[in-house]
Design an enzyme around this catalytic site. Structure first.
Site, PDB file in Angstrom:
ATOM      1  N   LYS A   1     -12.151  -0.106 -14.736  1.00  0.00           N
ATOM      2  CA  LYS A   1     -12.621  -1.395 -14.239  1.00  0.00           C
ATOM      3  C   LYS A   1     -13.096  -2.305 -15.375  1.00  0.00           C
ATOM      4  CE  LYS A   1     -11.810  -0.706  -9.874  1.00  0.00           C
ATOM      5  NZ  LYS A   1     -10.749  -1.489  -9.184  1.00  0.00           N
TER       6      LYS A   1
ATOM      7  N   ASP B   1       0.859  -1.186   0.000  1.00  0.00           N
ATOM      8  CA  ASP B   1       0.000   0.000   0.000  1.00  0.00           C
ATOM      9  C   ASP B   1       0.890   1.230   0.000  1.00  0.00           C
ATOM     10  OD1 ASP B   1      -2.341   1.635   0.149  1.00  0.00           O
ATOM     11  OD2 ASP B   1      -3.329   0.065   1.303  1.00  0.00           O
TER      12      ASP B   1
ATOM     13  N   ASP C   1       4.041   1.684  -4.710  1.00  0.00           N
ATOM     14  CA  ASP C   1       3.026   2.075  -5.681  1.00  0.00           C
ATOM     15  C   ASP C   1       2.867   0.924  -6.667  1.00  0.00           C
ATOM     16  OD1 ASP C   1       1.684   3.163  -7.972  1.00  0.00           O
ATOM     17  OD2 ASP C   1       2.323   5.170  -7.399  1.00  0.00           O
ATOM     18  N   VAL C   2       1.634   0.492  -6.897  1.00  0.00           N
ATOM     19  CA  VAL C   2       1.415  -0.666  -7.767  1.00  0.00           C
ATOM     20  C   VAL C   2       1.845  -0.418  -9.211  1.00  0.00           C
ATOM     21  CG1 VAL C   2      -0.426  -1.691  -6.385  1.00  0.00           C
ATOM     22  CG2 VAL C   2      -1.009   0.016  -8.144  1.00  0.00           C
TER      23      VAL C   2
ATOM     24  N   CYS D   1      -6.181  -5.363  -4.913  1.00  0.00           N
ATOM     25  CA  CYS D   1      -7.259  -4.560  -4.314  1.00  0.00           C
ATOM     26  C   CYS D   1      -7.001  -3.064  -4.417  1.00  0.00           C
ATOM     27  CB  CYS D   1      -7.436  -4.915  -2.839  1.00  0.00           C
ATOM     28  SG  CYS D   1      -8.054  -6.582  -2.532  1.00  0.00           S
TER      29      CYS D   1
ATOM     30  N   TYR E   1     -13.473   5.829 -13.838  1.00  0.00           N
ATOM     31  CA  TYR E   1     -13.511   4.630 -13.001  1.00  0.00           C
ATOM     32  C   TYR E   1     -14.080   3.439 -13.769  1.00  0.00           C
ATOM     33  CZ  TYR E   1     -14.547   1.742  -8.886  1.00  0.00           C
ATOM     34  OH  TYR E   1     -14.626   0.716  -7.968  1.00  0.00           O
TER      35      TYR E   1
END
Length: 252
Positions: free
Chosen positions: A162, A36, A57-58, A83, A158
């Protein structure tokens, strides 16, 4: 797949869906590497036994590789759960002008590119490990949203991000089949997370009333249970599973 004695990687692990997932997986006997942002980890405070949080950071390849470098060969990486995500709201056209392009890019970067970055690097680690007793090397669970199918007003960025996660699920599952790695996606409806709590009781009650059954918000622990079920159900692959109480979102 048996999670006991394995390692699980969970992004967004300091709060909400990620925190609930990390907790349940640790209870099931997995060693959890949680990722996270530093600020989120600081807010989270002390973690339960079996969970180690790493600030990363992803979207950062080097940071994710460093986190994966903590996988112990004696406890192979068998599960990765994406997630981490952001959910900005902005209309394409409003009294303030047009939708901010950088906000759109950032949303796709975190939600879609970040998910793919973790997916590909986790898959690389899994592919280099010996298979388990059933011949499988690992499972990757991504997080989409029902907004991928029924985005509301103000959710264009968003929803697009997704929908991208949903779109790559079957292809990723087919790509990684030869490596004996499964890929599934969960598309939650309205979940009772800290971000939602900030909206107030009136908004919460209206949201609950819109859900056919059960007429309440989903709990993060229910998402975590679905992750564990996917991991343990060896025939689930390439699927996007809605977890929404039969909710179909109205325009606004």
């Amino acid at each position: 797949m048996n999670l006991q004695g394995t390692t699980a990687l969970v992004t967004g692990a300091a709060s909400g869906l990620g925190a609930a997932t990390a907790t349940l997986l640790a209870e099931r006997g997995a060693t959890v590497i949680g990722i996270d942002l530093a600020a989120a980890i600081e807010r989270a405070g002390e973690q339960a036994d079996g969970i180690g949080l790493i600030a990363a950071d992803v979207t950062d390849e080097a940071a994710i590789r460093t986190a994966l470098g903590r996988v112990d060969g004696a406890r192979p990486l068998r599960l990765a759960v994406n997630c981490a995500g952001i959910g900005p709201a902005e209309r394409i056209l409003s009294s303030k002008g047009t939708h901010d392009l950088e906000l759109f890019r950032r949303t796709l970067d975190v939600n879609l590119v970040g998910t793919f970055n973790v997916l590909r690097l986790a898959a690389e680690t899994m592919a280099g490990q010996a298979p388990d007793a059933c011949g499988d090397r690992g499972v990757i669970v991504n997080t989409a949203s029902i907004a991928a199918f029924e985005g509301q007003v103000g959710q264009v960025a968003y929803s697009a991000s997704k929908a991208g996660v949903v779109g790559m699920t079957i292809t990723a599952a087919r790509d990684l089949a030869r490596n004996r790695i499964r890929v599934c996606t969960i598309a939650p409806g309205i979940v009772d997370t800290p971000m939602l709590a900030a909206l107030g009781d009136e908004v919460r009650e209206a949201l609950e009333a819109s859900i056919p059954h059960p007429q309440r918000l989903a709990e993060p622990a229910e998402y975590a249970k679905l992750v564990a079920m996917i991991a343990e159900h060896d025939y689930l692959n390439g699927e996007t599973i809605r977890m929404d109480g039969a909710l179909r979102m109205p325009p606004q």
